[in-house]
Design a protein around this motif. Structure first.
Motif, PDB file in Angstrom:
ATOM      1  N   GLY A 132       3.830   2.519   1.893  1.00 20.99           N
ATOM      2  CA  GLY A 132       4.983   1.663   2.105  1.00 20.99           C
ATOM      3  C   GLY A 132       6.260   2.365   2.468  1.00 20.99           C
ATOM      4  N   HIS A 133       6.185   3.670   2.801  1.00 25.86           N
ATOM      5  CA  HIS A 133       7.390   4.403   3.166  1.00 25.86           C
ATOM      6  C   HIS A 133       7.671   4.178   4.657  1.00 25.86           C
ATOM      7  CE1 HIS A 133       7.421   6.242  -0.755  1.00 25.86           C
ATOM      8  NE2 HIS A 133       6.201   6.714  -0.565  1.00 25.86           N
ATOM      9  N   LEU A 134       8.378   3.097   4.943  1.00 27.79           N
ATOM     10  CA  LEU A 134       8.657   2.692   6.306  1.00 27.79           C
ATOM     11  C   LEU A 134      10.158   2.609   6.539  1.00 27.79           C
ATOM     12  CD1 LEU A 134       5.931  -0.089   6.506  1.00 27.79           C
ATOM     13  CD2 LEU A 134       5.870   2.103   7.688  1.00 27.79           C
ATOM     14  N   GLY A 135      10.552   2.202   7.713  1.00 27.81           N
ATOM     15  CA  GLY A 135      11.959   2.047   8.033  1.00 27.81           C
ATOM     16  C   GLY A 135      12.119   1.208   9.275  1.00 27.81           C
ATOM     17  N   ASP A 136      13.371   0.917   9.630  1.00 26.80           N
ATOM     18  CA  ASP A 136      13.627   0.151  10.844  1.00 26.80           C
ATOM     19  C   ASP A 136      13.492   1.018  12.084  1.00 26.80           C
ATOM     20  OD1 ASP A 136      14.181  -2.266   9.519  1.00 26.80           O
ATOM     21  OD2 ASP A 136      16.198  -1.585   9.055  1.00 26.80           O
ATOM     22  N   LEU A 137      13.761   2.319  11.934  1.00 24.09           N
ATOM     23  CA  LEU A 137      13.672   3.282  13.025  1.00 24.09           C
ATOM     24  C   LEU A 137      13.140   4.601  12.477  1.00 24.09           C
ATOM     25  CD1 LEU A 137      17.256   2.736  14.519  1.00 24.09           C
ATOM     26  CD2 LEU A 137      15.145   1.726  15.399  1.00 24.09           C
ATOM     27  N   CYS A 138      12.597   5.431  13.374  1.00 21.33           N
ATOM     28  CA  CYS A 138      12.105   6.740  12.930  1.00 21.33           C
ATOM     29  C   CYS A 138      12.323   7.778  14.028  1.00 21.33           C
ATOM     30  CB  CYS A 138      10.609   6.658  12.593  1.00 21.33           C
ATOM     31  SG  CYS A 138       9.864   8.239  12.125  1.00 21.33           S
TER      32      CYS A 138
END
Length: 266
Positions: A29-35
């Motif tokens: 679950g380690h996500l984000g809006d941008l990477c």
């Protein structure tokens, strides 16, 4: 990102031996809006990458005393036939490559990295095992890339009397990377270009790399992703690998600016 948003993200594709660390992190679950992945890009911003598959070939011959080698069939000599055919396949697969691969002769390279054959110097080798790396074209499904490789291998074997009766066995082993790219027109690209310029990196360009990366993992999880980082990928995994300190400083400044501008920090 709010925690509740994580529930609406699509599960990323299975890594299949390539990028397992990133895949496991995304699954937690380690996500984000941008990477932005800070791998070496030599000052460019990388928005796409080719895929890469690892294969193993097993070629059979017929053993004989080296003094009477004509009574045997050398697996090494048959490998030479196979290798020549695969090099032709490689050349064909470079046609019409995405223009972001500028400067790369083999965006979708096919390379033999290891060969093992024979038990004794004075005998005709009856078995050879070769392992290599096979490039996946941008946007090409892995299954389609595999079938193209296997179909060409069947053609090579069919054209050789010995290999027609003793076809080469191919298995897909080790790392497997699909291709990946930032969605066209996404705002992340101009944001990073501006941050790099304002951090002292000057005007930079957009490009693609021939290596498999974790970009496709994050894009597959719904996170727009690109690469920008200090160092030159052409020096990676070699004895001259190095990263200029000045490039590290510029990248750190660019990341700080990008964070301030995208996270709304005042």
């Amino acid at each position: 990102m709010h925690d509740g948003e994580l529930l609406h993200r699509a599960h990323p594709p299975v890594a299949h031996g390539g990028g397992l660390g990133a895949w496991a992190t995304i699954r937690r679950g380690h996500l984000g809006d941008l990477c932005v992945i800070p791998e070496p890009t030599a000052g460019s911003v990388v928005t796409a990458h080719a895929g890469a598959l690892t294969f193993r070939l097993e070629i059979r011959g017929h053993a004989a005393h080296a003094a009477m080698r004509d009574r045997g069939v050398s697996a090494v000599e048959k490998f030479a036939v196979v290798h020549a055919g695969l090099q032709q396949l490689e050349e064909e697969r470079q046609k019409d490559a995405d223009p972001r691969f500028w400067g790369e002769r083999y965006p979708y390279g096919l390379s033999i990295g290891r060969v093992r054959a024979g038990d004794w110097a004075s005998s005709v080798p009856d078995r050879l095992v070769a392992e290599g790396r096979y490039g996946v074209r941008l946007g090409e499904p892995v299954s389609v890339a595999k079938e193209a490789f296997e179909a060409r291998l069947r053609e090579i074997c069919a054209a050789d009397p010995w290999l027609a009766e003793h076809p080469v066995r191919v298995t897909w082993v080790g790392g497997a990377f699909a291709s990946g790219e930032l969605p066209a027109g996404h705002r992340l690209l101009p944001l990073v270009l501006a941050a790099v310029a304002d951090a002292g990196g000057g005007a930079t360009d957009e490009r693609a790399v021939a290596a498999g990366t974790d970009l496709r993992q994050y894009v597959g999880a719904g996170v727009p992703t690109l690469h920008y980082g200090p160092g030159d990928l052409h020096l990676a995994h070699g004895p001259l690998e190095k990263v200029p300190v000045a490039a590290v400083v510029t990248a750190a400044r660019a990341f700080a600016l990008l964070t301030l501008r995208t996270c709304g920090v005042r």
